[in-house]
Design a protein around this motif. Structure first.
Motif, short mmCIF file in Angstrom:
data_model
loop_
_atom_site.label_atom_id
_atom_site.label_comp_id
_atom_site.label_asym_id
_atom_site.label_seq_id
_atom_site.Cartn_x
_atom_site.Cartn_y
_atom_site.Cartn_z
N LEU A 75 41.78 34.11 31.75
CA LEU A 75 41.55 35.08 32.81
C LEU A 75 40.02 35.53 32.53
N ALA A 76 39.52 35.31 33.41
CA ALA A 76 37.84 35.78 33.49
C ALA A 76 37.84 37.02 34.37
N ARG A 77 37.31 38.24 33.87
CA ARG A 77 37.39 39.46 34.39
C ARG A 77 35.99 39.93 34.71
N PHE A 78 35.77 40.46 35.89
CA PHE A 78 34.51 40.45 36.49
C PHE A 78 34.41 42.02 37.11
N GLU A 79 33.08 42.62 36.75
CA GLU A 79 33.15 43.98 37.09
C GLU A 79 33.45 43.98 38.86
N GLY A 80 34.02 45.27 39.18
CA GLY A 80 34.68 45.50 40.47
C GLY A 80 36.16 44.90 40.55
N GLY A 81 36.64 44.74 39.44
CA GLY A 81 38.06 44.67 39.29
C GLY A 81 38.55 43.35 40.01
N LEU A 82 37.80 42.22 39.68
CA LEU A 82 38.30 40.75 40.29
C LEU A 82 38.62 40.00 38.92
N THR A 83 39.39 39.06 38.97
CA THR A 83 39.84 38.33 37.90
C THR A 83 39.76 36.86 38.51
N LEU A 84 39.42 35.79 37.65
CA LEU A 84 39.55 34.57 38.20
C LEU A 84 40.61 33.89 37.18
N ARG B 120 41.59 27.80 49.29
CA ARG B 120 41.74 29.23 49.67
C ARG B 120 40.53 30.21 49.24
N PHE B 121 39.76 29.74 48.26
CA PHE B 121 38.67 30.90 47.72
C PHE B 121 37.44 30.04 47.93
N ALA B 122 37.21 29.06 48.72
CA ALA B 122 35.96 28.41 48.93
C ALA B 122 34.79 29.28 49.46
N THR B 123 35.14 30.14 50.07
CA THR B 123 34.26 31.31 50.71
C THR B 123 33.93 32.63 49.81
N SER B 124 34.80 32.46 48.66
CA SER B 124 34.71 33.53 47.83
C SER B 124 33.43 33.66 46.83
N ASP B 125 32.61 34.63 46.75
CA ASP B 125 31.22 34.63 46.12
C ASP B 125 31.34 35.83 44.94
N LEU B 126 31.24 35.45 43.72
CA LEU B 126 31.12 36.62 42.80
C LEU B 126 29.71 36.67 42.33
N THR B 127 28.55 36.02 43.03
CA THR B 127 27.22 36.18 42.47
C THR B 127 26.74 37.70 42.62
N GLY B 128 26.38 38.23 41.61
CA GLY B 128 25.85 39.31 41.22
C GLY B 128 26.70 40.31 40.70
N ARG B 129 27.74 40.10 40.31
CA ARG B 129 28.92 40.55 39.44
C ARG B 129 28.66 40.08 37.99
N THR B 130 28.87 40.88 37.20
CA THR B 130 28.70 40.82 35.54
C THR B 130 30.14 40.41 34.80
N THR B 131 30.04 39.66 34.15
CA THR B 131 31.37 38.99 33.77
C THR B 131 31.81 39.90 32.35
N LEU B 132 32.82 40.59 32.46
CA LEU B 132 33.43 41.53 31.45
C LEU B 132 33.80 41.13 30.22
N GLU B 133 34.68 40.08 30.61
CA GLU B 133 35.28 39.37 29.41
C GLU B 133 36.12 37.99 29.84
N VAL B 134 36.42 37.09 28.92
CA VAL B 134 37.15 36.05 29.15
C VAL B 134 38.31 36.13 28.13
N VAL B 135 39.53 36.01 28.52
CA VAL B 135 40.55 36.23 27.70
C VAL B 135 41.74 35.02 27.98
N PRO B 136 42.35 34.80 26.74
CA PRO B 136 43.46 33.76 27.24
C PRO B 136 44.71 34.62 27.43
N ARG B 137 45.88 34.10 28.06
CA ARG B 137 47.13 34.52 28.01
C ARG B 137 48.06 33.30 27.97
#
Length: 265
Positions: free
Chosen positions: A54-63, A32-49
């Motif tokens: 949840l790894a959060r990146f600039e631009g409002g995206l979360t892995l 589903r996400f094989a073509t998604s690319d986060l290269t160039g984005r800064t990792t804001l934080e990685v948090v547990p829930r």
């Protein structure tokens, strides 16, 4: 399956390696996400829930990832050799100029808008190691199904998030009831469930360090770190009675037939 304390440590390691750095590599090896690319984005934080990461990146995206039964995230130097499993078991790779994070055997790899994280984790109860922890709300969730066996209720992440099979058995031992005891049959259920929730929080918090061995007894001699989990046919640390084992919801469950009252299989 990793429990809340293990996920907390994994999040801390990922955060230390990635947060504040721009991704120079992103490879999500799921269709589903094989073509998604986060290269160039800064990792804001990685948090547990709970048991989720949840790894959060600039631009409002979360892995969003989940380790399932045997998944793991490994951290390597940017140009180091990877080890943790064969190549075909890798599900995600996140790299910076300093480190590479490699996710092995991850059953859940999902890229979503940070604003939509509730789709992935909104169903979870209070997080035992999170800022939303609320023992009384967790207790109320447990009491909502009084006929449910305590062991099953503790494992239900909708009641409180972070308990796995090890802490389930240990908490039932500390409550001196078997895991098959209905929540409503606990002595003074309202008080007992609050105490159980508080004990769960205390135990997980105490095990967030990197000691390498989970401990619930306070005893640091080898083989005596846990009260009952994994101790089938070995003597109870309190009374000497052989610990018993039986499946509950297809998971191995341990209890002391003398120290713990209530129904058994």
């Amino acid at each position: 399956m990793p429990e809340g304390d293990s996920i907390w440590r994994a999040a801390a390691r990922l955060h230390s390696a990635l947060a504040g750095h721009e991704l120079t590599r992103c490879d999500l090896r799921v269709p589903r996400f094989a073509t998604s690319d986060l290269t160039g984005r800064t990792t804001l934080e990685v948090v547990p829930r709970g048991k989720h990461l949840l790894a959060r990146f600039e631009g409002g995206l979360t892995l969003h990832t989940h380790l399932g039964m045997d998944g793991s995230w490994r951290i390597f130097p940017a140009h180091g050799t990877w080890h943790g499993g064969p190549e075909h078991e890798i599900r995600a790779v996140l790299g910076t100029t300093r480190h590479t994070a490699v996710g092995y055997r991850l059953p859940v790899v999902e890229l979503l808008r940070t604003a939509d994280e509730s789709r992935a984790v909104g169903h979870l109860g209070p997080d035992l190691l999170g800022p939303d922890w609320d023992a009384e709300r967790a207790a109320a969730n447990l009491l909502a199904t009084p006929g449910r066996p305590l062991g099953e209720a503790l494992l239900d992440q909708r009641n409180l998030a972070g308990i796995g099979n090890i802490f389930k058995s240990e908490l039932c031992y500390l409550a001196q009831v078997t895991p098959w005891t209905p929540v409503g049959d606990l002595p003074d259920p309202a008080t007992t469930t609050v105490r159980l929730a508080a004990a769960a929080h205390r135990l997980l918090r105490a095990n967030t360090g990197d000691r390498g061995t989970r401990n619930t007894t306070g005893i640091h001699r080898r083989g005596q770190e846990l009260f009952v989990y994994g101790r089938a046919r070995r003597p109870c640390l309190r009374c000497g009675t052989p610990v018993r084992e039986a499946p509950q919801d297809e998971r191995p469950t341990y209890w002391c037939p003398r120290c713990q009252s209530g129904p058994t299989p």
